[in-house]
Design a protein around this motif. Structure first.
Motif, PDB file in Angstrom:
ATOM      1  N   TYR A 152       0.838  -1.201   0.000  1.00 16.08           N
ATOM      2  CA  TYR A 152       0.000   0.000   0.000  1.00 16.08           C
ATOM      3  C   TYR A 152       0.876   1.254   0.000  1.00 16.08           C
ATOM      4  CZ  TYR A 152      -4.543  -2.202   0.804  1.00 16.08           C
ATOM      5  OH  TYR A 152      -5.706  -2.911   0.669  1.00 16.08           O
ATOM      6  N   ARG A 153       1.899   1.269   0.870  1.00 15.48           N
ATOM      7  CA  ARG A 153       2.788   2.430   0.947  1.00 15.48           C
ATOM      8  C   ARG A 153       3.493   2.671  -0.381  1.00 15.48           C
ATOM      9  NH1 ARG A 153       3.609   1.018   6.297  1.00 15.48           N
ATOM     10  NH2 ARG A 153       5.253  -0.461   5.791  1.00 15.48           N
ATOM     11  N   ALA A 154       3.916   1.593  -1.032  1.00 13.95           N
ATOM     12  CA  ALA A 154       4.620   1.723  -2.311  1.00 13.95           C
ATOM     13  C   ALA A 154       3.733   2.382  -3.360  1.00 13.95           C
ATOM     14  CB  ALA A 154       5.088   0.357  -2.798  1.00 13.95           C
ATOM     15  N   VAL A 155       2.450   2.062  -3.355  1.00  9.77           N
ATOM     16  CA  VAL A 155       1.537   2.654  -4.339  1.00  9.77           C
ATOM     17  C   VAL A 155       1.190   4.094  -3.947  1.00  9.77           C
ATOM     18  CG1 VAL A 155      -0.728   2.492  -5.425  1.00  9.77           C
ATOM     19  CG2 VAL A 155       0.575   0.426  -4.980  1.00  9.77           C
ATOM     20  N   LEU A 156       0.901   4.318  -2.678  1.00  7.69           N
ATOM     21  CA  LEU A 156       0.461   5.640  -2.245  1.00  7.69           C
ATOM     22  C   LEU A 156       1.604   6.647  -2.160  1.00  7.69           C
ATOM     23  CD1 LEU A 156      -2.048   4.551   0.530  1.00  7.69           C
ATOM     24  CD2 LEU A 156      -2.589   5.468  -1.727  1.00  7.69           C
ATOM     25  N   ARG A 157       2.773   6.216  -1.711  1.00  8.08           N
ATOM     26  CA  ARG A 157       3.888   7.147  -1.524  1.00  8.08           C
ATOM     27  C   ARG A 157       4.986   6.968  -2.558  1.00  8.08           C
ATOM     28  NH1 ARG A 157       3.709   6.026   4.711  1.00  8.08           N
ATOM     29  NH2 ARG A 157       1.893   7.268   5.222  1.00  8.08           N
ATOM     30  N   GLY A 158       5.007   5.840  -3.197  1.00  6.83           N
ATOM     31  CA  GLY A 158       5.947   5.609  -4.287  1.00  6.83           C
ATOM     32  C   GLY A 158       7.203   4.868  -3.887  1.00  6.83           C
ATOM     33  N   ARG A 159       7.682   4.055  -4.804  1.00  4.93           N
ATOM     34  CA  ARG A 159       8.968   3.382  -4.655  1.00  4.93           C
ATOM     35  C   ARG A 159      10.021   4.303  -5.238  1.00  4.93           C
ATOM     36  NH1 ARG A 159       5.519  -0.849  -6.460  1.00  4.93           N
ATOM     37  NH2 ARG A 159       5.417  -2.526  -4.957  1.00  4.93           N
TER      38      ARG A 159
END
Length: 137
Positions: free
Chosen positions: A14-21
Motif C-alpha cells: 500500500y505504501r509503495a503505491v500511495l507514496r511511491g517506490r
C-alpha cells in the motif's frame, strides 16, 4: 470476490503505491467519489488492487458496504487492467451515499486516466477497453 492473487495485502505494498517506490512512476486520478492511485510493479505479475475507506466516509457498516461495492466493481474490470500494476482505490466521503452505478462510472473514469493505454493489436486501431466514449456516460 476479488481473487487473492489480485489483492494488495501487505502494508508495504500500500505504501509503495500511495507514496511511491524509488524511481517508480506513480499516477493518481480523482473524482468526486474516489481516488485511484497506481504504480507499476513486476511486469509478469497480474494487477493487484487494495482499498482504503477512512472513517470520514462513515461508520463501520457504511465503510464495509462501500468496500464491498468497490471490490465487486473492480472484480468485473480485472480483465481490462494491465498486468504489472498495483492500484489503491480510496473512497471519498460522498461515496457513502453513492449508488453502485455512479461508483462504477467514476471508477471507469479514474482508471482511464491513471492506467496506460492498452497496446493495440494490428487489427484494432487504438485498442478498445470496452468502456465506450465519454459521451456514452
Amino acid at each position: 470476490m476479488l481473487p487473492r492473487r489480485h489483492r494488495l495485502t501487505r502494508p508495504e505494498d500500500y505504501r509503495a503505491v500511495l507514496r511511491g517506490r524509488q524511481g517508480a512512476a506513480r499516477r493518481r486520478s480523482g473524482t468526486e467519489l474516489l481516488v485511484v492511485h497506481a504504480a507499476p510493479t513486476t511486469p509478469t505479475r497480474g494487477p493487484r488492487v487494495g482499498f482504503v475507506v477512512s472513517k470520514a466516509v462513515g461508520n463501520s457498516v457504511v465503510r464495509h458496504r462501500v468496500v464491498r461495492r468497490l471490490r465487486a466493481l473492480v472484480a468485473h474490470r480485472l480483465d481490462r487492467l494491465p498486468p504489472g500494476w498495483d492500484l489503491v482505490v480510496r473512497a471519498q466521503p460522498p461515496a457513502s451515499t453513492a449508488t453502485s452505478a455512479s461508483l462504477g462510472v467514476d471508477l471507469d473514469r479514474a482508471l482511464e486516466r491513471v492506467l496506460p493505454a492498452p497496446t493495440s493489436s494490428p487489427g484494432s486501431p487504438g485498442g478498445d477497453r470496452g468502456t465506450g466514449t465519454g459521451a456514452d456516460r
